[in-house]
Design an enzyme around this catalytic site. Sequence first.
Site, PDB file in Angstrom:
ATOM      1  N   GLY A 157       0.432 -13.507  -3.174  1.00 24.68           N
ATOM      2  CA  GLY A 157       0.489 -12.624  -4.344  1.00 24.68           C
ATOM      3  C   GLY A 157      -0.740 -12.692  -5.233  1.00 24.68           C
ATOM      4  CB  ALA A 210      -0.927  -0.005   1.219  1.00 24.90           C
ATOM      5  CG  HIS A 212      -2.879 -14.638   6.575  1.00 30.17           C
ATOM      6  ND1 HIS A 212      -1.562 -14.681   6.193  1.00 30.17           N
ATOM      7  CD2 HIS A 212      -3.581 -14.280   5.464  1.00 30.17           C
ATOM      8  CE1 HIS A 212      -1.471 -14.385   4.892  1.00 30.17           C
ATOM      9  NE2 HIS A 212      -2.685 -14.124   4.432  1.00 30.17           N
ATOM     10  CG  HIS A 213      -5.749  -9.648   6.434  1.00 31.90           C
ATOM     11  ND1 HIS A 213      -5.032  -9.054   5.421  1.00 31.90           N
ATOM     12  CD2 HIS A 213      -6.803  -8.822   6.661  1.00 31.90           C
ATOM     13  CE1 HIS A 213      -5.620  -7.921   5.059  1.00 31.90           C
ATOM     14  NE2 HIS A 213      -6.706  -7.765   5.793  1.00 31.90           N
ATOM     15  CB  THR A 223       3.162  -6.552   0.435  1.00 30.32           C
ATOM     16  OG1 THR A 223       2.264  -5.680   1.125  1.00 30.32           O
ATOM     17  CG2 THR A 223       2.740  -6.679  -1.010  1.00 30.32           C
ATOM     18  NE  ARG A 228      -7.937 -16.811   2.436  1.00 33.31           N
ATOM     19  CZ  ARG A 228      -6.873 -16.162   2.015  1.00 33.31           C
ATOM     20  NH1 ARG A 228      -6.333 -15.227   2.778  1.00 33.31           N
ATOM     21  NH2 ARG A 228      -6.333 -16.424   0.853  1.00 33.31           N
TER      22      ARG A 228
HETATM   23  P1  ADP Z   1       0.084  -3.378   3.506  1.00 36.49           P
HETATM   24  O1  ADP Z   1      -0.229  -4.733   2.931  1.00 36.49           O
HETATM   25  O2  ADP Z   1      -1.081  -2.699   4.063  1.00 36.49           O
HETATM   26  O3  ADP Z   1       0.917  -2.552   2.559  1.00 36.49           O
HETATM   27  P2  ADP Z   1       2.458  -4.373   4.811  1.00 36.49           P
HETATM   28  O4  ADP Z   1       2.525  -5.219   6.021  1.00 36.49           O
HETATM   29  O5  ADP Z   1       2.833  -5.005   3.519  1.00 36.49           O
HETATM   30  O6  ADP Z   1       1.030  -3.694   4.767  1.00 36.49           O
HETATM   31  O7  ADP Z   1       3.422  -3.114   4.982  1.00 36.49           O
HETATM   32  C1  ADP Z   1       3.375  -2.267   6.110  1.00 36.49           C
HETATM   33  C2  ADP Z   1       4.772  -1.740   6.380  1.00 36.49           C
HETATM   34  O8  ADP Z   1       4.710  -0.679   7.340  1.00 36.49           O
HETATM   35  C3  ADP Z   1       5.691  -2.799   6.967  1.00 36.49           C
HETATM   36  O9  ADP Z   1       6.869  -2.893   6.205  1.00 36.49           O
HETATM   37  C4  ADP Z   1       5.974  -2.298   8.386  1.00 36.49           C
HETATM   38  O10 ADP Z   1       7.252  -2.644   8.857  1.00 36.49           O
HETATM   39  C5  ADP Z   1       5.805  -0.799   8.218  1.00 36.49           C
HETATM   40  N1  ADP Z   1       5.494  -0.088   9.472  1.00 36.49           N
HETATM   41  C6  ADP Z   1       4.564  -0.419  10.381  1.00 36.49           C
HETATM   42  N2  ADP Z   1       4.540   0.450  11.406  1.00 36.49           N
HETATM   43  C7  ADP Z   1       5.492   1.381  11.134  1.00 36.49           C
HETATM   44  C8  ADP Z   1       5.971   2.536  11.820  1.00 36.49           C
HETATM   45  N3  ADP Z   1       5.448   2.905  12.988  1.00 36.49           N
HETATM   46  N4  ADP Z   1       6.979   3.230  11.262  1.00 36.49           N
HETATM   47  C9  ADP Z   1       7.512   2.860  10.058  1.00 36.49           C
HETATM   48  N5  ADP Z   1       7.117   1.772   9.379  1.00 36.49           N
HETATM   49  C10 ADP Z   1       6.105   1.038   9.894  1.00 36.49           C
END
Ligand code: ADP
Length: 491
Positions: free
Chosen positions: A84, A50, A426-427, A79, A318
């Site tokens: 995927g 995202a 998981h989510h 992600t 799920r």
């Molecule tokens: P999405 O699928 O919604 O994009 P992801 O889990 O793939 O979510 O990515 C979220 C990212 O945000 C992760 O890499 C995580 O480490 C990062 N993150 C979460 N909290 C913080 C924070 N407080 N500061 C910086 N990065 C953060």
Amino acid sequence: MPSISRRGFLGGTAAATLSTFALSSAVFAKESDIKWDETYNVVVIGAGGAGLAAAVTAKEAGAKKVVVIEKMAFPGGNTIRAGGGINAAIKADYEKAGITDSPELHAKQTLAAGDGRGDPKLVNQLTAKAPESVQWLKDHGVKFQDNIYQIYGGLYKRARNPIGPRGGAYIKALVENCKKLDIPIMLNTQVLEVVREKQLSGKVLGVKVKQKDGKVLYIRATNAVVAAGGGFAASDRLSALHDPRMEKLGTTNHPGATGDLLIDLIDIGADTRGLDYIQCIPGNVKGETHAPNLFTHVDRFIFVNLDGKRFINEDARRDVLRDAMLDQPEAIAWTIVDADGFEEQKNSKGPENEAARKAGTLYIGDSIEDLAKKTNIPVEELKKSFEQYNTAVDTKKDPMGRAPTVLVNKLAKAPFYAGRVTMQRHHTMGGVVINEKAQVIDRHGNVIPGLYAAGEVTGGIHGTNRVGGNAMADIFTYGRIAGENAAKNPI
Ligand code: ADP
């Protein structure tokens, strides 16, 4: 004096438990109060799907300076670990696959699978724009496999996979785009606070971050902050708080999925919805690593329990699959595919299953008897399960209730492959409330100026139960929407 319930006082969402953090960290700031160390137009928090989609879109929509802040040592978040598969009702694809589909059907199924708790406006926008998101990913260097399939918990044949390392294929392409567009990704940098003019009012000004060496920086966002910090399924405490059944389960998530950004957003007044809904999928049983992944293509696998018996229609939702497996002896099941099924999943799961083979968690039998011997599954029951399923493929009637559309491939060709799994968190379906522009909404229903959110940190799209393949559609669609609006946000 009439008593005011705390829940009512805090704004009434069932998920108000997290709101108890709301006043813990004072963020009283005026622009002039803070010495800003760096200034960007758009500050994106989180380098997952995202966040990266938001950053690239913001830059392409005209934001001059965009930065992505990531607390971990590398980009990708959950992600990069995701299977995927991405759902989108794309005309050319469903016509080629010989099926009927539409964004409207996708929306209807998504809302029904979430028991009507998803916001119809957000869901309709998601399914209408998911095809554009796939095209956008293609335009940004992601290549897709041709095969359209029904992903685990996907409830319809609507998913496609990228070519390459699962969710990592998206991250690789988007990181390359960030490089090309001169968007820095600040790694090992955690956002500690989202800075707002006053804790619960005024516009969002930027963020306070801490770097690996302990250095604290204030980073100004002149247009907007995009919060894309993902979910909290790696946090035992938050998961158990919202669904106590989750306490004993492991997680498929990366260690950073702890929900700290969610709490930061609540600290400045963001409302939440749906935090009680936590999804599980099959993963490692306790004490094992590298469970093979044999369950993604629903028309290819069966579950049997430790006694060798099928216990559920494998094409179910799920949440239904989670509860059914947790009810089995030791809460464990075997996932089983035949040689053709193994081959089909190889495109996306090849490296993972090779790692499982090396770790000794992938069981391979030259016959049903051989598989039973290697797995210790009672042979007569295992034979009956194979027979039951293969007869169902012939008759299109499954005593366990699988739909005829996923009764197409027999388990017939040796060798047979099996992996032992249990359910893992998981989510997290819930998160902060957003509107259709991806603006974050506060507990009084007002927009928090200068703050957008996208992806797993948000709630209100997937309802009680996320459809498999909809997470990728969500993060890229709402990531793009948040990025575009953040770029255009009035200063
Ligand atoms: P999405 O699928 O919604 O994009 P992801 O889990 O793939 O979510 O990515 C979220 C990212 O945000 C992760 O890499 C995580 O480490 C990062 N993150 C979460 N909290 C913080 C924070 N407080 N500061 C910086 N990065 C953060």
